[in-house]
Motif scaffolding. Structure first.
Motif, PDB file in Angstrom:
ATOM      1  N   LEU A   1      -2.059  62.533  38.386  1.00 23.36           N
ATOM      2  CA  LEU A   1      -3.368  62.568  37.735  1.00 23.36           C
ATOM      3  C   LEU A   1      -3.658  61.227  37.067  1.00 23.36           C
ATOM      4  O   LEU A   1      -4.773  60.697  37.153  1.00 23.36           O
ATOM      5  CB  LEU A   1      -3.421  63.681  36.688  1.00 23.36           C
ATOM      6  N   VAL A   2      -2.659  60.673  36.399  1.00 20.60           N
ATOM      7  CA  VAL A   2      -2.815  59.389  35.731  1.00 20.60           C
ATOM      8  C   VAL A   2      -3.098  58.299  36.758  1.00 20.60           C
ATOM      9  O   VAL A   2      -4.007  57.472  36.579  1.00 20.60           O
ATOM     10  CB  VAL A   2      -1.554  59.046  34.917  1.00 20.60           C
ATOM     11  N   GLU A   3      -2.340  58.300  37.838  1.00 23.20           N
ATOM     12  CA  GLU A   3      -2.534  57.272  38.866  1.00 23.20           C
ATOM     13  C   GLU A   3      -3.903  57.391  39.526  1.00 23.20           C
ATOM     14  O   GLU A   3      -4.525  56.373  39.869  1.00 23.20           O
ATOM     15  CB  GLU A   3      -1.410  57.362  39.893  1.00 23.20           C
ATOM     16  N   ASP A   4      -4.385  58.622  39.696  1.00 24.95           N
ATOM     17  CA  ASP A   4      -5.724  58.798  40.265  1.00 24.95           C
ATOM     18  C   ASP A   4      -6.782  58.220  39.329  1.00 24.95           C
ATOM     19  O   ASP A   4      -7.708  57.532  39.779  1.00 24.95           O
ATOM     20  CB  ASP A   4      -6.001  60.282  40.502  1.00 24.95           C
ATOM     21  N   ALA A   5      -6.653  58.497  38.038  1.00 23.11           N
ATOM     22  CA  ALA A   5      -7.625  57.984  37.064  1.00 23.11           C
ATOM     23  C   ALA A   5      -7.634  56.463  37.056  1.00 23.11           C
ATOM     24  O   ALA A   5      -8.692  55.840  36.898  1.00 23.11           O
ATOM     25  CB  ALA A   5      -7.301  58.523  35.678  1.00 23.11           C
ATOM     26  N   LEU A   6      -6.476  55.862  37.231  1.00 24.24           N
ATOM     27  CA  LEU A   6      -6.378  54.409  37.201  1.00 24.24           C
ATOM     28  C   LEU A   6      -6.997  53.760  38.434  1.00 24.24           C
ATOM     29  O   LEU A   6      -7.238  52.550  38.439  1.00 24.24           O
ATOM     30  CB  LEU A   6      -4.910  53.988  37.066  1.00 24.24           C
ATOM     31  N   ARG A   7      -7.264  54.547  39.465  1.00 18.66           N
ATOM     32  CA  ARG A   7      -7.920  54.008  40.662  1.00 18.66           C
ATOM     33  C   ARG A   7      -9.446  54.016  40.526  1.00 18.66           C
ATOM     34  O   ARG A   7     -10.145  53.473  41.387  1.00 18.66           O
ATOM     35  CB  ARG A   7      -7.504  54.807  41.902  1.00 18.66           C
ATOM     36  N   THR A   8      -9.951  54.623  39.469  1.00 20.12           N
ATOM     37  CA  THR A   8     -11.402  54.695  39.292  1.00 20.12           C
ATOM     38  C   THR A   8     -11.909  53.457  38.558  1.00 20.12           C
ATOM     39  O   THR A   8     -11.127  52.656  38.033  1.00 20.12           O
ATOM     40  CB  THR A   8     -11.798  55.934  38.479  1.00 20.12           C
ATOM     41  N   ASN A   9     -13.233  53.335  38.506  1.00 17.62           N
ATOM     42  CA  ASN A   9     -13.861  52.264  37.733  1.00 17.62           C
ATOM     43  C   ASN A   9     -14.504  52.796  36.461  1.00 17.62           C
ATOM     44  O   ASN A   9     -15.282  52.086  35.823  1.00 17.62           O
ATOM     45  CB  ASN A   9     -14.904  51.537  38.589  1.00 17.62           C
ATOM     46  N   ASP A  10     -14.177  54.027  36.102  1.00 16.24           N
ATOM     47  CA  ASP A  10     -14.674  54.645  34.875  1.00 16.24           C
ATOM     48  C   ASP A  10     -13.767  54.200  33.726  1.00 16.24           C
ATOM     49  O   ASP A  10     -12.634  54.654  33.610  1.00 16.24           O
ATOM     50  CB  ASP A  10     -14.647  56.170  35.027  1.00 16.24           C
TER      51      ASP A  10
END
Length: 199
Positions: free
Chosen positions: A102-111
């Motif tokens: 989940l953390v790694e997915d969030a870090l792939r965003t531009n939000d």
């Protein structure tokens, strides 16, 4: 997880305290740093962030496990995903790496608000070294304040690979005529510190 509105009564809720094994002075994921575990999730939130505190409290009260957190994150709005990430230090799954995806997915965003939520205490504890270094660079690149990165001093100190990555990044910015983020020098100084004490 349905959106929560209004201003919930959060004072004194157990989710306000830092994880049991966190040192005194550790900031909670939704509250302030405290030396006595008395911070409340809403203390540092401006009014429009109070729904975040409510969501965090609900997740804590439900004692969400990894599959539940993953499901809520996958199907949630940006605010709901942020709440899942900020709730991680208050859940039983804080002790293991199950929520790292989940953390790694969030870090792939531009939000940037999602990125800031992703680099909290859970990431400090469980994010693998390479992913954590990339997270630091992501924060510098997107303008997320270094203060959002939990325990960055501990993890950055003496990290030669991080120092190399930061140096390369600074050179690329300079060559392109772009400013180097002010926080970069602070991290680089620690990364070059060879007196690191392994924890």
């Amino acid at each position: 997880m349905p959106p929560v509105t209004g201003q919930p009564p959060v004072t004194g809720h157990p989710a306000a305290t830092a994880p049991p094994d966190a040192p005194a002075g550790t900031a909670t994921s939704a509250g302030t740093a405290t030396s006595a575990g008395t911070a409340t999730p809403a203390e540092d939130l401006v009014p429009h962030d109070l729904p975040d505190a409510a969501r965090i409290l609900i997740l804590h009260a439900a004692d969400a496990d990894a599959p539940t957190a993953a499901r809520l994150y996958a199907h949630g709005t940006g605010a709901e995903r942020r709440a899942v990430l900020r709730a991680l230090p208050h859940l039983a799954l804080f002790t293991g790496p199950d929520a790292v995806p989940l953390v790694e997915d969030a870090l792939r965003t531009n939000d940037t608000r999602l990125v800031a939520a992703a680099v909290g205490p859970y990431a400090a504890r469980h994010l693998p070294p390479h992913s954590w270094r990339q997270a630091v660079l992501k924060c510098l690149f997107t303008g997320v304040p270094l203060g959002a990165v939990a325990q960055w001093e501990r993890r950055a100190r003496g990290d030669g690979e991080l120092a190399r990555m930061l140096t390369d990044y600074a050179r690329e910015r300079t060559a392109a005529g772009r400013p180097v983020p002010g926080d970069l020098d602070r991290v680089l100084a620690l990364a070059r510190d060879l007196t690191r004490e392994e924890s």
